[in-house]
Structures are given as structure tokens and as C-alpha cells.
Design a protein around this motif. Structure first.
Motif, PDB file in Angstrom:
ATOM      1  N   UNK A  30      30.738  31.210  48.811  1.00 17.36           N
ATOM      2  CA  UNK A  30      29.739  32.033  48.127  1.00 17.36           C
ATOM      3  C   UNK A  30      30.394  33.381  47.819  1.00 17.36           C
ATOM      4  N   UNK A  31      30.182  33.873  46.615  1.00 13.30           N
ATOM      5  CA  UNK A  31      30.790  35.147  46.232  1.00 13.30           C
ATOM      6  C   UNK A  31      29.720  36.157  45.846  1.00 13.30           C
ATOM      7  N   UNK A  32      30.016  37.411  46.113  1.00  9.73           N
ATOM      8  CA  UNK A  32      29.109  38.486  45.750  1.00  9.73           C
ATOM      9  C   UNK A  32      29.244  38.906  44.298  1.00  9.73           C
ATOM     10  N   UNK A  33      30.341  38.484  43.674  1.00  9.73           N
ATOM     11  CA  UNK A  33      30.609  38.846  42.285  1.00  9.73           C
ATOM     12  C   UNK A  33      31.008  37.596  41.502  1.00  9.73           C
ATOM     13  N   UNK A  34      30.629  37.555  40.239  1.00 14.16           N
ATOM     14  CA  UNK A  34      30.969  36.407  39.401  1.00 14.16           C
ATOM     15  C   UNK A  34      32.481  36.242  39.277  1.00 14.16           C
ATOM     16  N   UNK A  35      33.197  37.342  39.198  1.00 14.92           N
ATOM     17  CA  UNK A  35      34.662  37.309  39.137  1.00 14.92           C
ATOM     18  C   UNK A  35      35.193  37.789  40.479  1.00 14.92           C
ATOM     19  N   UNK A  36      35.772  36.886  41.245  1.00 14.37           N
ATOM     20  CA  UNK A  36      36.349  37.232  42.538  1.00 14.37           C
ATOM     21  C   UNK A  36      37.840  36.932  42.499  1.00 14.37           C
ATOM     22  N   UNK A  37      38.639  37.959  42.619  1.00 13.48           N
ATOM     23  CA  UNK A  37      40.085  37.824  42.585  1.00 13.48           C
ATOM     24  C   UNK A  37      40.584  37.270  43.920  1.00 13.48           C
TER      25      UNK A  37
ATOM     26  N   UNK B 164      30.505  29.582  44.388  1.00 13.92           N
ATOM     27  CA  UNK B 164      29.203  29.812  43.754  1.00 13.92           C
ATOM     28  C   UNK B 164      28.899  31.304  43.831  1.00 13.92           C
ATOM     29  N   UNK B 165      28.580  31.914  42.705  1.00 18.15           N
ATOM     30  CA  UNK B 165      28.211  33.329  42.687  1.00 18.15           C
ATOM     31  C   UNK B 165      26.769  33.455  43.165  1.00 18.15           C
TER      32      UNK B 165
ATOM     33  N   UNK C 164      32.112  35.896  50.464  1.00 21.00           N
ATOM     34  CA  UNK C 164      32.968  37.059  50.183  1.00 21.00           C
ATOM     35  C   UNK C 164      32.124  38.088  49.462  1.00 21.00           C
ATOM     36  N   UNK C 165      31.918  39.231  50.097  1.00 18.41           N
ATOM     37  CA  UNK C 165      31.032  40.249  49.542  1.00 18.41           C
ATOM     38  C   UNK C 165      31.752  41.219  48.617  1.00 18.41           C
TER      39      UNK C 165
END
Length: 189
Positions: free
Chosen positions: A154-161, A172-173, A134-135
Motif C-alpha cells: 500500500x502506498x501513500x502516493x500514486x508515484x512511489x520511487x 495499491x495507492x 509506505x507513507x
């Protein structure tokens, strides 16, 4: 040199592996897929992009990547559009299952967009290792649908809503993959 040794191991790790990347046909989904595809090809991996017809130019931009079209339907817009979308999605899942059986990927990575859904659902049904990326800072609809089914997020940001509590343990960020053209532009700024 420890850095050179790590690079050699990573090249060995990716070489001869099959990767299927699944992404919607717009830039927000294709750009991070392109960045990962370039790196995997550089490391000797065989890379396939499963998407819809909007991404035909992708193969020209990323040598070494084979583009495979998979049907996908959009949801919404009234009962008739919903029925059509469900039928297209079902056909896409059947098509993606055939494709994945033929390619025998080692991993399937989804980058969101409705066009990624059939391939990702087929991969989870077949037991192929799966990851979604998720970017954005907010989980998109396709990735929200897939998050509970995939092995890693996998996330593009440490906080993903939008991530459910149950899915956070697999998140995982990683940040966002960046294309070489963007890195080159940043270096000149």
C-alpha cells in the motif's frame, strides 16, 4: 441506506479478526499505524503492535491495542555494529515467529522502520498474509527489503520511487491513514 450497509459489512469483516501491525518506534511509522489501529479496534478487531521499546506510550494513546516488543538491530556503522545488528535481527525474527504463532494473526501489516523487519520476515516465513504501507513518496529501506516478500504494498502516493518493476503489480495507492486528532484539527481550520 447503502453507506450504512457498507459500514455494517466492514464492521462484521474486521470483528473477531487478529491484526498485527509492525512499525518502527518513531512518529513517521507509528502515526499511520495508530490511525489504522484505531479504526480496526473501532470495528471490533483485536490489534497488536509489534515494535521496539521506543513505542511504549502507544498503548496508552490507543486503547484496545496490545504492544509487543520485538528485538531489531540496525545495520551500518562499521563491522562490529553490523555484526551486532545482524545478531539482534536474527533474535528478533525468532522472537517474532513465537509471537505470531501465539497470536495467530489473520494479517500482518508493516509500516516500515527497522523495528518492523523481524515481524514482517517472520510473517512471510510462516505464510501469514502480509501488507506493507509506505507513507512516503520514496520507499524506505525496511520496506524496500520487504517489498518482494509481501503479498501487497500500500502506498501513500500514486508515484512511489524505489519500487522494483516486479513489485509494482502488487502496489495499491491507498493514501495515508489519518489519525482522528488530525481530522478534527482539519475540521476546525
Amino acid at each position: 441506506d447503502p453507506a450504512a450497509s457498507r459500514r455494517e459489512r466492514s464492521v462484521t469483516a474486521a470483528s473477531k479478526l487478529n491484526f498485527v501491525l509492525a512499525a518502527g518506534g518513531t512518529g513517521g511509522h507509528l502515526f499511520p499505524a495508530e490511525a489504522l489501529a484505531r479504526e480496526l479496534v473501532r470495528q471490533g478487531g483485536r490489534v497488536y503492535l509489534a515494535t521496539d521499546r521506543r513505542a511504549d506510550a502507544f498503548a496508552e494513546k490507543v486503547p484496545g491495542v496490545t504492544v509487543c516488543q520485538v528485538r531489531a538491530g540496525r545495520f551500518g556503522g562499521g563491522p562490529l555494529h553490523l555484526a551486532y545488528g545482524v545478531a539482534e535481527m536474527a533474535l528478533g525474527i525468532v522472537q517474532a515467529r513465537r509471537l505470531l504463532r501465539r497470536l495467530m494473526p489473520d494479517v500482518v501489516v508493516g509500516f516500515g522502520g527497522y523495528a518492523s523487519v523481524p515481524t514482517m520476515l517472520a510473517a512471510t516465513q510462516l505464510g501469514v498474509p502480509t501488507i506493507i504501507h509506505e507513507q512516503n513518496a520514496v520507499l524506505g529501506r525496511a520496506n524496500r527489503l520487504l517489498a518482494s516478500r509481501v503479498a501487497r504494498i500500500a502506498t501513500g502516493f500514486a508515484e512511489t520511487t524505489g519500487l522494483r518493476t516486479a513489485d509494482r503489480s502488487r502496489a495499491v495507492d491507498t493514501g495515508n491513514p489519518v489519525r482522528p486528532a488530525i481530522l478534527a484539527a482539519a475540521a476546525t481550520a
